[in-house]
Design an enzyme around this catalytic site. Structure first.
Site, PDB file in Angstrom:
ATOM      1  N   GLY A 194       0.547  -1.515   0.254  1.00 27.04           N
ATOM      2  CA  GLY A 194      -0.229  -0.070  -0.098  1.00 27.04           C
ATOM      3  C   GLY A 194       0.802   1.295  -0.030  1.00 27.04           C
ATOM      4  N   ARG A 195       0.273   2.492  -0.151  1.00 31.27           N
ATOM      5  CA  ARG A 195       0.751   3.593   0.293  1.00 31.27           C
ATOM      6  C   ARG A 195       1.726   3.800   1.226  1.00 31.27           C
ATOM      7  NH1 ARG A 195      -4.412   6.390  -2.627  1.00 31.27           N
ATOM      8  NH2 ARG A 195      -5.010   5.275  -0.516  1.00 31.27           N
ATOM      9  N   LYS A 224      -9.166  15.908  -0.548  1.00 28.51           N
ATOM     10  CA  LYS A 224      -9.995  15.520   0.454  1.00 28.51           C
ATOM     11  C   LYS A 224     -11.440  15.615   0.625  1.00 28.51           C
ATOM     12  CE  LYS A 224      -8.952  16.067   5.709  1.00 28.51           C
ATOM     13  NZ  LYS A 224      -8.833  15.107   5.646  1.00 28.51           N
ATOM     14  N   HIS A 255      -5.394  21.542   3.047  1.00 28.17           N
ATOM     15  CA  HIS A 255      -5.340  20.165   2.767  1.00 28.17           C
ATOM     16  C   HIS A 255      -5.671  20.163   1.054  1.00 28.17           C
ATOM     17  CE1 HIS A 255      -6.240  18.348   6.675  1.00 28.17           C
ATOM     18  NE2 HIS A 255      -4.899  17.187   6.157  1.00 28.17           N
ATOM     19  N   THR A 264      -7.237   3.735  10.037  1.00 27.94           N
ATOM     20  CA  THR A 264      -8.466   4.482  10.624  1.00 27.94           C
ATOM     21  C   THR A 264     -10.260   3.686  10.314  1.00 27.94           C
ATOM     22  OG1 THR A 264      -8.280   5.699   8.226  1.00 27.94           O
ATOM     23  CG2 THR A 264      -7.041   5.625  10.584  1.00 27.94           C
ATOM     24  N   ASN A 290      -3.003   9.274  14.493  1.00 28.26           N
ATOM     25  CA  ASN A 290      -1.810  10.271  13.383  1.00 28.26           C
ATOM     26  C   ASN A 290      -0.432   9.917  14.357  1.00 28.26           C
ATOM     27  OD1 ASN A 290      -0.480  12.613  12.439  1.00 28.26           O
ATOM     28  ND2 ASN A 290      -1.927  13.458  11.916  1.00 28.26           N
TER      29      ASN A 290
HETATM   30  P1  NAD Z   1      -4.248   1.832   0.876  1.00 27.10           P
HETATM   31  O1  NAD Z   1      -5.286   1.431   0.164  1.00 27.10           O
HETATM   32  O2  NAD Z   1      -2.671   2.108  -0.034  1.00 27.10           O
HETATM   33  O3  NAD Z   1      -2.695   0.108   1.662  1.00 27.10           O
HETATM   34  C1  NAD Z   1      -3.966  -0.108   2.036  1.00 27.10           C
HETATM   35  C2  NAD Z   1      -3.297  -1.664   2.065  1.00 27.10           C
HETATM   36  O4  NAD Z   1      -3.480  -2.587   2.915  1.00 27.10           O
HETATM   37  C3  NAD Z   1      -3.137  -2.339   0.030  1.00 27.10           C
HETATM   38  O5  NAD Z   1      -1.774  -2.637  -0.298  1.00 27.10           O
HETATM   39  C4  NAD Z   1      -3.639  -3.871   1.005  1.00 27.10           C
HETATM   40  O6  NAD Z   1      -3.748  -4.227  -0.202  1.00 27.10           O
HETATM   41  C5  NAD Z   1      -3.730  -4.432   1.735  1.00 27.10           C
HETATM   42  N1  NAD Z   1      -3.944  -4.870   2.355  1.00 27.10           N
HETATM   43  C6  NAD Z   1      -5.891  -5.306   3.006  1.00 27.10           C
HETATM   44  N2  NAD Z   1      -6.177  -6.334   2.919  1.00 27.10           N
HETATM   45  C7  NAD Z   1      -5.015  -7.076   3.496  1.00 27.10           C
HETATM   46  C8  NAD Z   1      -4.805  -8.435   4.138  1.00 27.10           C
HETATM   47  N3  NAD Z   1      -5.715  -9.081   4.883  1.00 27.10           N
HETATM   48  N4  NAD Z   1      -2.628  -8.806   4.601  1.00 27.10           N
HETATM   49  C9  NAD Z   1      -2.225  -7.663   4.376  1.00 27.10           C
HETATM   50  N5  NAD Z   1      -2.416  -7.037   3.583  1.00 27.10           N
HETATM   51  C10 NAD Z   1      -3.609  -5.938   3.026  1.00 27.10           C
HETATM   52  O7  NAD Z   1      -3.823   2.431   2.077  1.00 27.10           O
HETATM   53  P2  NAD Z   1      -3.207   3.327   2.831  1.00 27.10           P
HETATM   54  O8  NAD Z   1      -3.358   4.949   2.218  1.00 27.10           O
HETATM   55  O9  NAD Z   1      -1.556   2.950   2.360  1.00 27.10           O
HETATM   56  O10 NAD Z   1      -3.762   3.820   4.151  1.00 27.10           O
HETATM   57  C11 NAD Z   1      -4.031   2.922   5.154  1.00 27.10           C
HETATM   58  C12 NAD Z   1      -4.542   2.871   6.313  1.00 27.10           C
HETATM   59  O11 NAD Z   1      -4.224   3.930   7.151  1.00 27.10           O
HETATM   60  C13 NAD Z   1      -5.893   3.696   6.752  1.00 27.10           C
HETATM   61  O12 NAD Z   1      -6.876   2.889   6.723  1.00 27.10           O
HETATM   62  C14 NAD Z   1      -4.941   4.787   6.299  1.00 27.10           C
HETATM   63  O13 NAD Z   1      -6.446   5.553   6.646  1.00 27.10           O
HETATM   64  C15 NAD Z   1      -4.290   4.882   7.087  1.00 27.10           C
HETATM   65  N6  NAD Z   1      -3.426   6.022   7.923  1.00 27.10           N
HETATM   66  C16 NAD Z   1      -3.363   6.150   8.814  1.00 27.10           C
HETATM   67  C17 NAD Z   1      -1.913   6.647   9.095  1.00 27.10           C
HETATM   68  C18 NAD Z   1      -1.838   7.768  10.370  1.00 27.10           C
HETATM   69  O14 NAD Z   1      -0.874   8.525  11.114  1.00 27.10           O
HETATM   70  N7  NAD Z   1      -2.931   6.770  11.813  1.00 27.10           N
HETATM   71  C19 NAD Z   1      -1.829   7.779   8.235  1.00 27.10           C
HETATM   72  C20 NAD Z   1      -1.522   7.413   6.793  1.00 27.10           C
HETATM   73  C21 NAD Z   1      -2.810   6.461   6.713  1.00 27.10           C
END
Ligand code: NAD
Length: 273
Positions: free
Chosen positions: A14-15, A161, A157, A102, A126
């Site tokens: 993921g990102r 968003k 932002h 989240t 965060n």
């Molecule tokens: P994304 O969709 O780019 O990445 C999520 C990844 O998880 C994907 O590659 C997906 O294939 C994988 N995934 C899904 N189910 C899975 C499983 N069962 N096993 C293994 N991998 C699995 O999303 P993102 O932008 O990377 O964000 C992910 C989460 O993190 C979101 O909920 C986002 O809101 C949160 N986030 C939190 C913070 C923070 O500081 N707390 C910061 C950024 C993003």
């Protein structure tokens, strides 16, 4: 436990996952495992090559069960249902988990709380160290200024968003309201237009800017007659979340089973201001 913690990244493709892999290596820790969805086309690829930092000798696998023994701690930025499954595997194996996902519902949050009685869990909406330090500064400013200033929070932002104000702006508002003994539900002002009348001191105002590719900027203004203090945080890329989560992972290894947040990780309770 090994000398340098072995950190597993869940949602590795993921990102956030890709940046987390980079952050683990930059911090000098071992990448214990990289996990993606079982049906992902990334299974079998080298995690470092996938993340754009060159081969690291760790293949992406399709389930945490396969690699949990190779990890002292895992970092989960996936999706709520996957996070619940990962919590289950971690509590069964006594492995610590840092959760960034989240959007957990109340049932999933309750499962997280229950799991934290059996294995250490860090959970933060965060992980940016800067955003969390800013909250401490806001509390200090709010306590010292008290009711002598007007307080406004401005956030900006990118144009994609979909929610406003940002979750971080609300978190800042809660911190300010908490320090002042105010109720954000009652005192927040999200909109001003037309004949608004004079500003009430108790109000905590929010202003939202949306446009272009702004990653995330927050400013809290403490406005007195004759002077103004501004506390600002600007995020320029996602590495600030990743490095905070990696810092939390290294910190939580060896801690007792409990739920922790970034205040614990950053030692805020020991800092006297
Ligand atoms: P994304 O969709 O780019 O990445 C999520 C990844 O998880 C994907 O590659 C997906 O294939 C994988 N995934 C899904 N189910 C899975 C499983 N069962 N096993 C293994 N991998 C699995 O999303 P993102 O932008 O990377 O964000 C992910 C989460 O993190 C979101 O909920 C986002 O809101 C949160 N986030 C939190 C913070 C923070 O500081 N707390 C910061 C950024 C993003």
């Amino acid at each position: 436990m090994s000398a340098t913690p072995r950190i597993g990244i869940l949602g590795a493709g993921g990102r956030m996952g890709r940046i987390l892999i980079q952050a683990v290596k930059e911090a000098g820790y071992q990448l214990g495992a990289a996990v993606e969805r079982p049906e992902s086309t990334l299974i079998g690829t080298d995690a470092g090559e996938m993340a754009g930092i060159g081969a690291v000798g760790v293949k992406v696998v399709g389930s945490l069960e396969e690699v949990v023994k190779d990890c002292d701690v895992v970092i989960d930025f996936t999706a709520p249902a996957a996070t619940v499954h990962h919590l289950k595997v971690c509590r069964e194996n006594g492995v610590a988990i840092v959760i960034g996902t989240t959007g957990l519902n109340d049932e999933q949050k309750a499962y997280l709380d229950e799991s934290a009685t059996e294995t250490p869990v860090v959970y933060a909406a965060n992980y940016s160290v800067g955003v969390n330090v800013s909250i401490k500064l806001l509390e200090l400013a709010s306590k010292v200024f008290g009711d002598t200033v007007d307080i406004e929070v401005i956030e900006a932002h990118h144009r994609h968003k979909v929610d406003a104000p940002s979750g971080t702006a609300l978190m800042w508002g809660e911190a300010i309201a908490g320090a002042l003994g105010r109720d954000l539900k009652k005192d927040a002002v999200y909109h001003r237009e037309g004949h608004t009348g004079p500003r009430e001191r108790q109000s905590i105002g929010f202003q939202t800017i949306r446009g272009g590719d702004i990653v995330g900027e927050h400013t809290a203004m403490f406005i007195a007659d004759g002077e103004r203090v501004e506390i600002t945080h600007k995020a320029t890329n996602r590495m600030n979340f990743a490095s905070g989560a990696v810092r939390a992972a290294a910190w939580v290894v060896g801690c007792e089973a409990r739920k922790y947040d970034m205040k614990d990780v950053l030692g805020f309770n020991e800092i006297k201001v």
